[in-house]
Scaffold this motif. Structure first.
Motif, PDB file in Angstrom:
ATOM      1  N   TRP A 122       1.395  28.012   5.328  1.00 45.79           N
ATOM      2  CA  TRP A 122       2.262  27.421   4.308  1.00 45.79           C
ATOM      3  C   TRP A 122       2.539  25.984   4.744  1.00 45.79           C
ATOM      4  O   TRP A 122       3.334  25.732   5.645  1.00 45.79           O
ATOM      5  CB  TRP A 122       3.541  28.239   4.220  1.00 45.79           C
ATOM      6  CG  TRP A 122       4.405  28.041   3.012  1.00 45.79           C
ATOM      7  CD1 TRP A 122       5.657  27.505   2.977  1.00 45.79           C
ATOM      8  CD2 TRP A 122       4.115  28.417   1.664  1.00 45.79           C
ATOM      9  NE1 TRP A 122       6.157  27.523   1.696  1.00 45.79           N
ATOM     10  CE2 TRP A 122       5.222  28.081   0.866  1.00 45.79           C
ATOM     11  CE3 TRP A 122       3.004  28.997   1.053  1.00 45.79           C
ATOM     12  CZ2 TRP A 122       5.277  28.300  -0.495  1.00 45.79           C
ATOM     13  CZ3 TRP A 122       3.049  29.224  -0.310  1.00 45.79           C
ATOM     14  CH2 TRP A 122       4.170  28.879  -1.068  1.00 45.79           C
TER      15      TRP A 122
ATOM     16  N   ALA B 159      -1.169  26.178   0.260  1.00 44.76           N
ATOM     17  CA  ALA B 159      -1.195  27.499   0.896  1.00 44.76           C
ATOM     18  C   ALA B 159      -2.632  27.937   1.132  1.00 44.76           C
ATOM     19  O   ALA B 159      -3.505  27.745   0.294  1.00 44.76           O
ATOM     20  CB  ALA B 159      -0.476  28.526   0.030  1.00 44.76           C
TER      21      ALA B 159
ATOM     22  N   PHE C 255       3.248  21.734  -1.834  1.00 48.06           N
ATOM     23  CA  PHE C 255       2.874  22.933  -1.092  1.00 48.06           C
ATOM     24  C   PHE C 255       1.361  23.129  -1.141  1.00 48.06           C
ATOM     25  O   PHE C 255       0.742  22.987  -2.188  1.00 48.06           O
ATOM     26  CB  PHE C 255       3.552  24.181  -1.682  1.00 48.06           C
ATOM     27  CG  PHE C 255       5.035  24.208  -1.448  1.00 48.06           C
ATOM     28  CD1 PHE C 255       5.553  24.823  -0.331  1.00 48.06           C
ATOM     29  CD2 PHE C 255       5.906  23.609  -2.340  1.00 48.06           C
ATOM     30  CE1 PHE C 255       6.922  24.852  -0.100  1.00 48.06           C
ATOM     31  CE2 PHE C 255       7.269  23.633  -2.128  1.00 48.06           C
ATOM     32  CZ  PHE C 255       7.775  24.253  -1.007  1.00 48.06           C
TER      33      PHE C 255
END
Length: 401
Positions: free
Chosen positions: A210, A194, A192
């Motif tokens: 995201w 962000a 991930f």
């Protein structure tokens, strides 16, 4: 590398070397009282875990894994385990208090394992490690929190969480997901990244990007032979806390793929609306490829309950509404229409002097006043008579002829 085909015929999964979870974690043993409280466990092992790296000035979640427990007497009603861990934190500040964990059903004595989390704010000037020294732990049922079982730790160690670049706003982390296709599952490592908002304000929507990427360290996911139908969506759900935001939020994007190729997960934009100032903490949630964010879908990836990276952003006070400029006082224009009534003027005749002739009677102005009106009347009468006479003469001549 060995490979096998899913019976569902949807994806090819390739087994890959497992990657150690990106966690700072440690087990702590506790001795619990067997004479007080609702539980009958003389000793338990509690695991504390946190991201492998945190950022100064940001927040992260400390996960406390409570093992399976046994009640002395069956639960009187549906409730939950209530756990309260006290700890000394160096390099940060913990939000203390009792937290609710695993559910407990009415009539049962066997309580399943469950987790509780404690937010820890890292000091802005901290360097090195955040040190967590766990101390007493009390366990109760949420329906009767005053009846507590007290547990004390036998461990003298601490949990060290490095202060670096991981876990904070704008950082990234890898999460091992259990992805399901049909009746088969695969352990897929998903990274991930962000991009958190920098100007979030209370009572206004805040949007963040995201990005998710499947890693080669876990099992592979490949597009099925039928491909991904047109219009299929990829849904990414996150868990949120702090500053009055909803507990979860979801973003979606259209996903495509060529049969037999690795699945590529698109980036999504997710919005949350804080209602107060403070710190918003975002952690990864479930992922879905299909027609909706819930249900079965083409791919369903379930997030673990521990070891999740955290991403945070700050929420400032709402912008003050600009003071409206006072409206200028309207100028009232009054139009007055004046109708002037013509004034009838009476002109007084010029006064005439009247003199009485010497030794005579009063005859008005007499010869002194110029021609008299009677002269005009007399002259007019003479003209009329003359005209009449001329007319008679002409008639007689006409008759004779």
């Amino acid at each position: 590398m060995s490979t096998f085909v899913l019976l569902a015929g949807s994806f090819l999964l390739g087994a890959a070397p497992a990657q150690a979870a990106l966690l700072a974690e440690k087990n702590f043993t506790y001795t619990c009282s067997t004479t007080d409280g609702p539980f009958n466990n003389p000793s338990i092992t509690v695991k504390l875990s946190a991201p492998d790296s945190v950022t100064a000035g940001q927040s992260f979640n400390l996960t406390v894994a409570i093992p399976a427990l046994t009640l002395r007497t069956p639960a009187a009603g549906d409730t939950k385990v209530s756990a309260n861990l006290t700890a000394t934190v160096t390099g940060g500040t913990v939000t203390p208090g009792a937290k609710e964990g695993a559910p407990v059903a009415q009539g049962q004595t066997a309580v399943p394992a469950g987790n509780v989390t404690y937010p820890i704010a890292v000091t802005a000037t901290a360097t090195g490690n955040v040190t967590i020294d766990p101390q007493n732990l009390t366990l109760a049922l949420a329906s009767a929190q005053t009846n507590m079982t007290t547990c004390t730790t036998d461990s003298t160690e601490t949990l060290q969480v490095p202060i670096g670049t991981g876990g904070g706003g704008g950082d990234d982390g890898v999460v091992k997901y259990a992805c399901t296709v049909g009746t088969e599952t695969a352990n897929v490592d998903i990274k991930f990244t962000a991009t958190m908002p920098t100007n979030a304000r209370a009572n206004q929507e805040a949007s963040f990007t995201w990005a998710t990427q499947i890693q080669t360290t876990g099992d592979e996911l490949k597009v099925p032979a039928t491909g991904i139908p047109a219009g299929t969506k990829y849904f990414a759900t996150v868990k949120a806390s702090g500053a009055g935001v909803p507990a979860s939020a979801t973003g979606d994007a259209t996903i495509t793929g060529t049969a037999g190729q690795n699945v590529t997960l698109p980036s999504v934009s997710i919005k949350v609306k804080p209602t107060t100032t403070g710190t918003v903490t975002i952690t990864p949630g479930d992922l879905m490829v299909g027609a909706a964010a819930t249900g079965t879908g083409i791919i369903k990836c379930t997030a673990p309950t521990t070891g999740l990276p955290t991403f945070t952003f700050q929420v400032a006070a709402a912008s003050a509404s600009p003071t409206p400029s006072p409206s200028p006082t309207p100028t009232k224009t009054t139009t007055v229409i004046v109708t002037e009534t013509p004034t009838t003027r009476t002109t007084s005749p010029t006064a005439r002097s009247s003199k009485t002739p010497k030794d005579g009677v009063a005859t008005g102005a007499g010869g002194m006043a110029g021609p008299d009106g009677r002269m005009f009347i007399l002259a007019g009468s003479v003209l009329i008579l003359a005209a009449g006479g001329g007319g008679l003469l002409m008639r007689r001549r006409a008759a004779k002829g």
